[in-house]
Design a protein around this motif. Sequence first.
Motif, mmCIF file in Angstrom:
data_model
loop_
_atom_site.group_PDB
_atom_site.id
_atom_site.type_symbol
_atom_site.label_atom_id
_atom_site.label_comp_id
_atom_site.label_asym_id
_atom_site.label_seq_id
_atom_site.Cartn_x
_atom_site.Cartn_y
_atom_site.Cartn_z
ATOM 1 N N GLY A 140 0.812 -1.218 0.000
ATOM 2 C CA GLY A 140 0.000 0.000 0.000
ATOM 3 C C GLY A 140 0.842 1.264 0.000
ATOM 4 N N VAL A 141 1.831 1.327 0.903
ATOM 5 C CA VAL A 141 2.665 2.536 0.950
ATOM 6 C C VAL A 141 3.568 2.632 -0.280
ATOM 7 C CG1 VAL A 141 2.605 2.868 3.443
ATOM 8 C CG2 VAL A 141 4.408 1.467 2.463
ATOM 9 N N PHE A 142 3.980 1.484 -0.824
ATOM 10 C CA PHE A 142 4.783 1.501 -2.054
ATOM 11 C C PHE A 142 3.969 2.084 -3.209
ATOM 12 C CE2 PHE A 142 5.969 -0.575 -6.078
ATOM 13 C CZ PHE A 142 7.271 -0.103 -6.205
ATOM 14 N N ALA A 143 2.719 1.646 -3.359
ATOM 15 C CA ALA A 143 1.866 2.160 -4.440
ATOM 16 C C ALA A 143 1.644 3.657 -4.279
ATOM 17 C CB ALA A 143 0.534 1.416 -4.452
ATOM 18 N N LEU A 144 1.334 4.086 -3.064
ATOM 19 C CA LEU A 144 1.087 5.507 -2.828
ATOM 20 C C LEU A 144 2.359 6.328 -3.032
ATOM 21 C CD1 LEU A 144 -0.969 7.640 -1.990
ATOM 22 C CD2 LEU A 144 -0.439 7.120 0.397
ATOM 23 N N GLY A 145 3.477 5.831 -2.526
ATOM 24 C CA GLY A 145 4.750 6.528 -2.711
ATOM 25 C C GLY A 145 5.160 6.607 -4.171
ATOM 26 N N THR A 146 4.885 5.542 -4.925
ATOM 27 C CA THR A 146 5.220 5.536 -6.357
ATOM 28 C C THR A 146 4.425 6.593 -7.111
ATOM 29 O OG1 THR A 146 5.788 3.184 -6.292
ATOM 30 C CG2 THR A 146 5.252 4.105 -8.448
ATOM 31 N N VAL A 147 3.131 6.634 -6.883
ATOM 32 C CA VAL A 147 2.271 7.625 -7.556
ATOM 33 C C VAL A 147 2.708 9.036 -7.194
ATOM 34 C CG1 VAL A 147 -0.077 8.573 -7.615
ATOM 35 C CG2 VAL A 147 0.275 6.108 -7.799
ATOM 36 N N ARG A 148 2.930 9.265 -5.910
ATOM 37 C CA ARG A 148 3.286 10.615 -5.476
ATOM 38 C C ARG A 148 4.656 11.045 -5.995
ATOM 39 N NH1 ARG A 148 2.426 11.539 0.688
ATOM 40 N NH2 ARG A 148 2.570 13.714 0.040
ATOM 41 N N GLU A 149 5.634 10.126 -6.003
ATOM 42 C CA GLU A 149 6.967 10.518 -6.466
ATOM 43 C C GLU A 149 7.009 10.699 -7.986
ATOM 44 O OE1 GLU A 149 11.669 9.135 -6.439
ATOM 45 O OE2 GLU A 149 10.249 8.051 -5.177
ATOM 46 N N ILE A 150 6.414 9.773 -8.715
ATOM 47 C CA ILE A 150 6.470 9.869 -10.179
ATOM 48 C C ILE A 150 5.712 11.090 -10.681
ATOM 49 C CG2 ILE A 150 5.703 8.799 -12.342
ATOM 50 C CD1 ILE A 150 6.473 6.089 -11.144
ATOM 51 N N LEU A 151 4.471 11.254 -10.234
ATOM 52 C CA LEU A 151 3.667 12.370 -10.736
ATOM 53 C C LEU A 151 3.989 13.692 -10.048
ATOM 54 C CD1 LEU A 151 0.191 10.612 -11.115
ATOM 55 C CD2 LEU A 151 1.938 11.025 -12.862
ATOM 56 N N GLY A 152 4.434 13.632 -8.797
ATOM 57 C CA GLY A 152 4.703 14.859 -8.053
ATOM 58 C C GLY A 152 6.075 15.443 -8.280
ATOM 59 N N VAL A 153 7.057 14.602 -8.639
ATOM 60 C CA VAL A 153 8.426 15.084 -8.826
ATOM 61 C C VAL A 153 8.993 14.691 -10.186
ATOM 62 C CG1 VAL A 153 10.748 15.119 -7.804
ATOM 63 C CG2 VAL A 153 8.778 14.854 -6.329
ATOM 64 N N GLY A 154 8.492 13.569 -10.736
ATOM 65 C CA GLY A 154 9.009 13.082 -12.012
ATOM 66 C C GLY A 154 10.180 12.136 -11.858
ATOM 67 N N THR A 155 10.323 11.549 -10.658
ATOM 68 C CA THR A 155 11.420 10.607 -10.418
ATOM 69 C C THR A 155 10.869 9.305 -9.861
ATOM 70 O OG1 THR A 155 11.795 11.374 -8.144
ATOM 71 C CG2 THR A 155 13.033 12.483 -9.891
ATOM 72 N N PHE A 156 11.697 8.271 -9.889
ATOM 73 C CA PHE A 156 11.394 7.004 -9.238
ATOM 74 C C PHE A 156 12.654 6.554 -8.530
ATOM 75 C CE2 PHE A 156 11.170 2.356 -9.056
ATOM 76 C CZ PHE A 156 9.950 2.196 -8.408
ATOM 77 N N LEU A 157 12.588 6.421 -7.208
ATOM 78 C CA LEU A 157 13.765 6.132 -6.373
ATOM 79 C C LEU A 157 14.870 7.160 -6.610
ATOM 80 C CD1 LEU A 157 13.880 2.236 -6.577
ATOM 81 C CD2 LEU A 157 13.401 3.600 -4.546
ATOM 82 N N GLY A 158 14.459 8.409 -6.842
ATOM 83 C CA GLY A 158 15.405 9.495 -7.047
ATOM 84 C C GLY A 158 15.962 9.592 -8.454
ATOM 85 N N ILE A 159 15.610 8.664 -9.350
ATOM 86 C CA ILE A 159 16.106 8.675 -10.727
ATOM 87 C C ILE A 159 15.113 9.451 -11.589
ATOM 88 C CG2 ILE A 159 16.716 7.264 -12.722
ATOM 89 C CD1 ILE A 159 17.248 4.978 -10.638
ATOM 90 N N GLU A 160 15.612 10.456 -12.288
ATOM 91 C CA GLU A 160 14.751 11.283 -13.132
ATOM 92 C C GLU A 160 14.216 10.455 -14.298
ATOM 93 O OE1 GLU A 160 15.361 15.236 -15.751
ATOM 94 O OE2 GLU A 160 16.093 15.358 -13.692
ATOM 95 N N LEU A 161 12.899 10.502 -14.500
ATOM 96 C CA LEU A 161 12.274 9.678 -15.525
ATOM 97 C C LEU A 161 11.947 10.426 -16.807
ATOM 98 C CD1 LEU A 161 9.720 7.643 -13.356
ATOM 99 C CD2 LEU A 161 11.962 6.914 -14.163
ATOM 100 N N PHE A 162 11.539 11.672 -16.708
ATOM 101 C CA PHE A 162 10.956 12.349 -17.859
ATOM 102 C C PHE A 162 11.732 13.560 -18.360
ATOM 103 C CE2 PHE A 162 7.450 10.656 -15.192
ATOM 104 C CZ PHE A 162 7.065 9.625 -16.034
ATOM 105 N N GLY A 163 12.813 13.891 -17.739
ATOM 106 C CA GLY A 163 13.564 15.065 -18.157
ATOM 107 C C GLY A 163 13.104 16.313 -17.423
ATOM 108 N N SER A 164 13.808 17.399 -17.665
ATOM 109 C CA SER A 164 13.554 18.629 -16.911
ATOM 110 C C SER A 164 12.267 19.340 -17.330
ATOM 111 C CB SER A 164 14.743 19.580 -17.054
ATOM 112 O OG SER A 164 14.960 19.857 -18.426
ATOM 113 N N ASN A 165 11.711 18.996 -18.480
ATOM 114 C CA ASN A 165 10.496 19.665 -18.952
ATOM 115 C C ASN A 165 9.209 18.986 -18.468
ATOM 116 O OD1 ASN A 165 11.948 21.607 -20.345
ATOM 117 N ND2 ASN A 165 12.074 20.354 -22.192
#
Length: 197
Positions: A140-165
Amino acid sequence: MKFSQIMKNGIIKDNPIFVQLVGMCSVLAVTTSVQNSLAMGMAVTAVLIGSNLVVSMLRNIIPNTIRIPAFVVIIATFVTVIEMFMEAYAQPIYQALGIFLPLIVVNCVILSRAEAFAFNNPPLPSVVDGLAVGLGFTLGVFALGTVREILGVGTFLGIELFGSNFPAIGMLIMPAGAFIALGILVGMFNAVTDKKA
């Protein structure tokens, strides 16, 4: 009760995050990143397994009138051990989790499993129950943390996924965003489990 049924109950049927909605304070606070979410999930799982085992082993010794204080002492002991371990070997995670690490002592999930399951069952099923509920919590916390980090910051485990734009949804990292993301995930979980039922 079969071990497979205990596992299914802890992970799916009685999931502490998506079904029971208990222990939400730490869930909403620490899930700003996947790393924090996994660390909290592992800490809660370790405390659940240990406290369920000890409560089950002492269930015939603990007087009924003081069982809740006894559970709290047992749980607090395991939380202290986990906290000291993290402080010694995982300092960044220890600092990131902050006050929410010692607050595991009063997490409703752990106390309810000690009361509802471990106090009434032998040690091995109690350990399986602790593992199952802990895995349900961690997923549960993994799913919530994943959604919040990917959509809220654009990273996963601190690795940038989508670029600066990437147009990050900064609100998801804020408390209100945690409630919104949790509500959406609870709805999705219920939709999937209702169809299977």
